[in-house]
Design a protein around this motif. Structure first.
Motif, short mmCIF file in Angstrom:
data_model
loop_
_atom_site.label_atom_id
_atom_site.label_comp_id
_atom_site.label_asym_id
_atom_site.label_seq_id
_atom_site.Cartn_x
_atom_site.Cartn_y
_atom_site.Cartn_z
N PRO A 1 112.71 15.54 128.15
CA PRO A 1 113.66 15.07 129.17
C PRO A 1 113.96 13.59 129.05
CG PRO A 1 111.48 15.27 130.11
CD PRO A 1 111.39 15.82 128.72
N PRO A 2 115.17 13.18 129.43
CA PRO A 2 115.49 11.76 129.40
C PRO A 2 114.70 10.96 130.41
CG PRO A 2 117.25 13.00 130.44
CD PRO A 2 116.30 14.00 129.84
N THR A 3 113.98 11.62 131.34
CA THR A 3 113.15 10.90 132.29
C THR A 3 112.06 10.12 131.56
OG1 THR A 3 111.97 12.99 132.58
CG2 THR A 3 113.50 12.34 134.31
N SER A 4 111.78 10.46 130.28
CA SER A 4 110.78 9.71 129.52
C SER A 4 111.20 8.27 129.37
CB SER A 4 110.60 10.34 128.13
OG SER A 4 110.11 11.66 128.25
N SER A 5 112.51 8.01 129.45
CA SER A 5 112.98 6.64 129.28
C SER A 5 112.84 5.83 130.55
CB SER A 5 114.45 6.66 128.85
OG SER A 5 115.24 7.28 129.84
N ALA A 6 112.29 6.42 131.60
CA ALA A 6 112.17 5.71 132.87
C ALA A 6 111.23 4.52 132.77
CB ALA A 6 111.70 6.65 133.97
N ALA A 7 110.34 4.55 131.78
CA ALA A 7 109.40 3.43 131.65
C ALA A 7 110.00 2.27 130.88
CB ALA A 7 108.13 3.91 130.93
N MET B 1 116.68 17.46 138.38
CA MET B 1 117.78 16.63 138.85
C MET B 1 117.59 15.14 138.53
SD MET B 1 119.90 18.74 139.70
CE MET B 1 121.16 17.56 140.17
N THR B 2 116.39 14.76 138.06
CA THR B 2 116.24 13.36 137.61
C THR B 2 116.96 13.15 136.29
OG1 THR B 2 114.14 13.93 136.55
CG2 THR B 2 114.03 13.00 138.78
#
Length: 274
Positions: free
Chosen positions: A206-212, A90-91
């Motif tokens: 996952p697009p969560t990799s772009s969180a940084a 869900m992130t």
């Protein structure tokens, strides 16, 4: 996926009622909502999924709420509005909406290289198994923001295969919760890709990799999750039109084909379109 109903025995938890309104009063199309519902019903009839719940809200009010089909393929219990689901990833939609808000505001392009925001992703290599050995070759093109969003980045998970690249993930601290987002991104960037960006589709990345990224929704308070598919184009900010003009035709075309029939090998989770 199997859903379960809220237990009825003993004290039933009270769920606050959500304000409801007719779709038309919220700027929603009843015809399009019904078309969505009919599409789900067709999938239920085909056996693709046992049942679904659909809720569409806008402006703080619910305009469409349905429970369709059954809770489980092996049970006759009907799907209910309060059925409980176990859901994952869900992130991804949250970060994806944050990214699209930045696109809408003109802060980034989907065609931007990930390395523009996370330098560790520059000059990435692709892991190719040859003669039982792992060889590293330069990526044919840089990984883009869009690749992260559509799972064509070449990144993977440690549990998606048993090849040499997957073993690098397995032997690392990539699953540790004691490292920061920046450390996690740098660690993932140090691994070779399992396939060339955009050449094939993977089940991870996952697009969560772009969180940084310093321009991600988590790091940029000005990033608003205001993008609405039902908003008329005339209300989009001008940067959105500017980016559409700047974006390569291959990326902005709505008719861009989705990777088709796939083959799979033991050493890679790349799903290659024929």
């Amino acid at each position: 996926m199997t859903a379960t109903a809220v237990p009825q025995a003993g004290i039933t938890p009270k769920i606050p009622s959500l304000p409801e309104a007719k779709p038309e009063t919220l700027g929603l199309s009843r015809l399009r909502l019904q078309a969505m519902s009919d599409a789900f019903k067709r999938e239920i009839d085909k056996g693709t999924v046992p049942g679904v719940t659909v809720l569409v809200a806008r402006r703080g009010q619910v305009g469409w709420f349905e429970a369709i089909g059954k809770q489980s393929p092996t049970s006759a219990a009907p799907m209910a509005h309060d059925s409980i689901f176990r859901i994952f990833s869900m992130t991804k939609p949250i970060v994806s909406v944050g990214i699209m808000a930045l696109v809408e505001d003109g802060d980034l392009l989907l065609s931007d290289a990930v390395a523009k925001f996370i330098p560790e992703f520059a000059n990435q290599k692709v892991g190719v198994v040859s003669g039982g050995k792992l060889e590293l070759v330069p990526a044919k093109r840089p990984m883009t923001v869009q690749d992260l969003l559509r799972h064509t980045s070449g990144l993977t998970y440690e549990n998606q295969g048993d090849g040499p690249v997957h073993k690098l993930y397995q032997d690392s601290r990539v699953r540790s919760r004691k490292i920061s987002n920046a450390e996690h991104a740098a660690l993932v960037a140090s691994f070779p890709l399992v396939c060339h960006p955009a050449r094939s589709s993977t089940t991870a990345a996952p697009p969560t990799s772009s969180a940084a990224s310093p321009k991600s929704s988590a790091a940029n308070p000005s990033a608003r999750t205001s993008l609405s598919a039902s908003s008329p184009r005339s209300r989009w900010p001008r940067p959105a039109f500017r980016q559409l003009r700047q974006m390569p035709a291959g990326l902005r075309s709505p008719s861009q084909p989705i990777p088709g029939p796939a083959t799979r090998s033991r050493s890679s989770i790349c799903w290659r379109s024929r």
